[in-house]
Design a protein around this motif. Structure first.
Motif, PDB file in Angstrom:
ATOM      1  N   UNK A 218      10.078  12.303  -2.088  1.00 65.23           N
ATOM      2  CA  UNK A 218       9.481  11.042  -2.514  1.00 65.23           C
ATOM      3  C   UNK A 218       9.968   9.907  -1.611  1.00 65.23           C
ATOM      4  N   UNK A 219      11.229   9.993  -1.170  1.00 66.89           N
ATOM      5  CA  UNK A 219      11.778   8.987  -0.263  1.00 66.89           C
ATOM      6  C   UNK A 219      10.997   8.972   1.051  1.00 66.89           C
ATOM      7  N   UNK A 220      10.652  10.157   1.575  1.00 65.59           N
ATOM      8  CA  UNK A 220       9.878  10.233   2.815  1.00 65.59           C
ATOM      9  C   UNK A 220       8.524   9.533   2.667  1.00 65.59           C
ATOM     10  N   UNK A 221       7.861   9.823   1.571  1.00 61.72           N
ATOM     11  CA  UNK A 221       6.541   9.217   1.344  1.00 61.72           C
ATOM     12  C   UNK A 221       6.669   7.704   1.241  1.00 61.72           C
ATOM     13  N   UNK A 222       7.668   7.264   0.490  1.00 62.37           N
ATOM     14  CA  UNK A 222       7.866   5.828   0.320  1.00 62.37           C
ATOM     15  C   UNK A 222       8.174   5.127   1.625  1.00 62.37           C
ATOM     16  N   UNK A 223       9.077   5.707   2.425  1.00 64.99           N
ATOM     17  CA  UNK A 223       9.442   5.095   3.702  1.00 64.99           C
ATOM     18  C   UNK A 223       8.283   5.129   4.698  1.00 64.99           C
ATOM     19  N   UNK A 224       7.555   6.254   4.724  1.00 67.41           N
ATOM     20  CA  UNK A 224       6.433   6.380   5.668  1.00 67.41           C
ATOM     21  C   UNK A 224       5.342   5.364   5.363  1.00 67.41           C
ATOM     22  N   UNK A 225       4.888   5.338   4.126  1.00 67.80           N
ATOM     23  CA  UNK A 225       3.798   4.433   3.749  1.00 67.80           C
ATOM     24  C   UNK A 225       4.253   2.979   3.805  1.00 67.80           C
ATOM     25  N   UNK A 226       5.452   2.713   3.285  1.00 72.85           N
ATOM     26  CA  UNK A 226       5.960   1.338   3.308  1.00 72.85           C
ATOM     27  C   UNK A 226       6.130   0.813   4.715  1.00 72.85           C
ATOM     28  N   UNK A 227       6.673   1.648   5.617  1.00 75.34           N
ATOM     29  CA  UNK A 227       6.857   1.237   7.011  1.00 75.34           C
ATOM     30  C   UNK A 227       5.517   0.988   7.686  1.00 75.34           C
ATOM     31  N   UNK A 228       4.539   1.848   7.410  1.00 77.84           N
ATOM     32  CA  UNK A 228       3.216   1.691   8.020  1.00 77.84           C
ATOM     33  C   UNK A 228       2.582   0.371   7.604  1.00 77.84           C
ATOM     34  N   UNK A 229       2.634   0.065   6.303  1.00 78.37           N
ATOM     35  CA  UNK A 229       2.075  -1.200   5.826  1.00 78.37           C
ATOM     36  C   UNK A 229       2.784  -2.390   6.478  1.00 78.37           C
ATOM     37  N   UNK A 230       4.101  -2.320   6.580  1.00 80.25           N
ATOM     38  CA  UNK A 230       4.880  -3.414   7.166  1.00 80.25           C
ATOM     39  C   UNK A 230       4.522  -3.631   8.627  1.00 80.25           C
ATOM     40  N   UNK A 231       4.436  -2.529   9.390  1.00 79.33           N
ATOM     41  CA  UNK A 231       4.100  -2.634  10.810  1.00 79.33           C
ATOM     42  C   UNK A 231       2.702  -3.199  11.018  1.00 79.33           C
ATOM     43  N   UNK A 232       1.753  -2.760  10.193  1.00 80.96           N
ATOM     44  CA  UNK A 232       0.386  -3.283  10.305  1.00 80.96           C
ATOM     45  C   UNK A 232       0.359  -4.770   9.972  1.00 80.96           C
ATOM     46  N   UNK A 233       1.054  -5.164   8.904  1.00 85.83           N
ATOM     47  CA  UNK A 233       1.059  -6.574   8.483  1.00 85.83           C
ATOM     48  C   UNK A 233       1.640  -7.473   9.578  1.00 85.83           C
ATOM     49  N   UNK A 234       2.790  -7.079  10.129  1.00 87.25           N
ATOM     50  CA  UNK A 234       3.429  -7.880  11.179  1.00 87.25           C
ATOM     51  C   UNK A 234       2.557  -7.940  12.428  1.00 87.25           C
ATOM     52  N   UNK A 235       2.032  -6.796  12.836  1.00 85.48           N
ATOM     53  CA  UNK A 235       1.234  -6.726  14.066  1.00 85.48           C
ATOM     54  C   UNK A 235      -0.050  -7.536  13.964  1.00 85.48           C
ATOM     55  N   UNK A 236      -0.771  -7.369  12.870  1.00 86.82           N
ATOM     56  CA  UNK A 236      -2.044  -8.074  12.718  1.00 86.82           C
ATOM     57  C   UNK A 236      -1.822  -9.582  12.613  1.00 86.82           C
TER      58      UNK A 236
END
Length: 406
Positions: A218-236
């Motif tokens: 569950x930690x992997x899923x949380x970190x993967x999805x959370x990191x992806x959202x964060x990177x997209x938000x910052x980049x865009x």
């Protein structure tokens, strides 16, 4: 808009179809040999295309816009989590050089194909840019660049149909090459020789073999999805700010317009920010399991969506010429790969996998290495292939921008 049984505002039903059909496509690809040969991507696309052309699902819907606006951007960082530039060089320097030689073949193929066919296929500049990115990286680059160039859905669908037909022939040729006496005489093949000295049936489905189960928490899923959202938000957000600050257009200099096109492009910014984050915080991202699986699943949803607006008459009209384009690109990629491979004394396996990692992406290259029993090359080609995800967006965008002048 043509009437369809499922209406554009049937949000939950459409999401159920998109996610469900993507899952079915993956299941078929990994369960049956015939589906593995066709590829799950083409199953996803064709299924949606047929339902749309038979007026079962609508050709336009806000749900499809959500996939383009959110699903595709999230897939990009997830598939880049293993793309540490330092690790790519330290562990796979030799194969990396061969990969870059092969990428030159892709660019040459795009240039030759475009100037031969540009007067016959409208929008070929967008397609050539997309396919340059795809034939250096993979489907994630096709998704990013098609969104960047705002390529019409029917043209993307026709391109994917031509591409998958080419892929089927291309992979068949690559699988046969190591067994051909001519190539064995021309190139050293230590990995194939090692395999031939032992018993290796290698009869397992390639997709199932590559995507075999791994431990994921569950930690992997949380970190993967959370990191992806964060990177997209910052980049865009950064791309949006640069686009507002840096002037562009006909009334400003070419240099400023170019800088705006680079820094103001949200997909290029997303690629850059993710690459920096992964390189700086290597240990964090490498410990996240499941990111590639989640990202690939999102890309399958993308393939379902691009099949929806496909007009069969347009595909039948455009796909033959688009097949000529991708054939030229693949043929020159392979030809130049073997020329450079011979000149610089690369092994046959390295040449084949470098070309495969360009044209088919790291997953198909790793799957081929697994199926052929070249176990020592599986990890290196997977690492090197992820570099294509990074540079594919840059080179594809540059090619498409250049061709746009014609």
């Amino acid at each position: 808009m043509v009437f369809a049984i499922i209406q554009p505002d049937d949000t939950w039903i459409l999401w159920a179809f998109l996610t469900g059909w993507a899952g079915v496509s993956i299941y078929l690809e990994q369960k049956f040999d015939w589906a593995s040969k066709i590829s799950g991507a083409i199953i996803a696309l064709v299924g949606a295309m047929l339902l749309a052309n038979f007026n079962i699902i609508p050709t336009e819907s806000p749900v499809y816009d959500t996939v383009w606006g959110y699903v595709v951007p999230l897939a990009i960082p997830l598939l880049l989590f293993q793309s540490n530039i330092l690790k790519i060089w330290n562990e796979s320097g030799r194969l990396l050089v061969m990969f870059l030689f092969s990428a030159i073949g892709t660019v040459v193929g795009a240039i030759v194909g475009f100037f031969l066919l540009k007067d016959f296929v409208p929008g070929l500049d967008k397609v050539a840019g997309m396919m340059t990115g795809s034939y250096i990286g993979g489907s994630v680059n096709l998704a990013a660049l098609s969104a960047r160039f705002q390529t019409p859905g029917e043209l993307v669908s026709a391109t994917v149909v031509a591409d998958n037909l080419m892929m089927a022939l291309y992979f068949l040729v690559l699988m046969v090459i190591p067994t051909v006496a001519f190539f064995r005489r021309m190139f050293h093949s230590p990995h194939q020789e090692l395999v031939e000295k032992s018993v290796n049936k290698g009869d397992k489905n390639l997709a199932a073999s590559y995507w075999r189960g791994k431990e994921i928490s569950l930690k992997d899923i949380g970190l993967a999805v959370g990191s992806a959202f964060t990177l997209v938000a910052i980049s865009f957000k950064l791309a949006e700010l640069f686009d507002q600050v840096i002037p562009s257009g006909d009334d400003v200099s070419f240099v400023l317009t170019t800088i705006n096109g680079i820094l103001g492009d949200k997909y290029l910014m997303l690629t850059t920010i993710t690459l920096i984050a992964v390189t700086v915080f290597t240990r964090f991202f490498e410990r996240i399991n499941g990111a590639q699986e989640i990202g690939t699943y999102l890309i399958y949803i993308f393939f379902v969506v691009i099949g929806v607006p496909a007009s069969l008459p347009i595909i039948l009209e455009n796909a033959p010429l688009l097949f000529v384009l991708v054939f030229i690109m693949v043929a020159l990629n392979m030809g130049i790969s073997f020329v450079f491979g011979k000149l610089f004394k690369f092994n046959l396996e390295e040449i084949i996998l470098a070309s495969n990692a360009n044209i088919g992406g790291p997953t198909t290259a790793a799957a081929m290495a697994i199926s052929k029993g070249w176990n020592k090359l599986v990890a290196p080609v997977l690492i090197v292939g992820t570099l294509g995800y990074v540079i594919g967006n840059y080179i594809g965008a540059a090619i498409g921008y250049w061709f746009g002048f014609y």
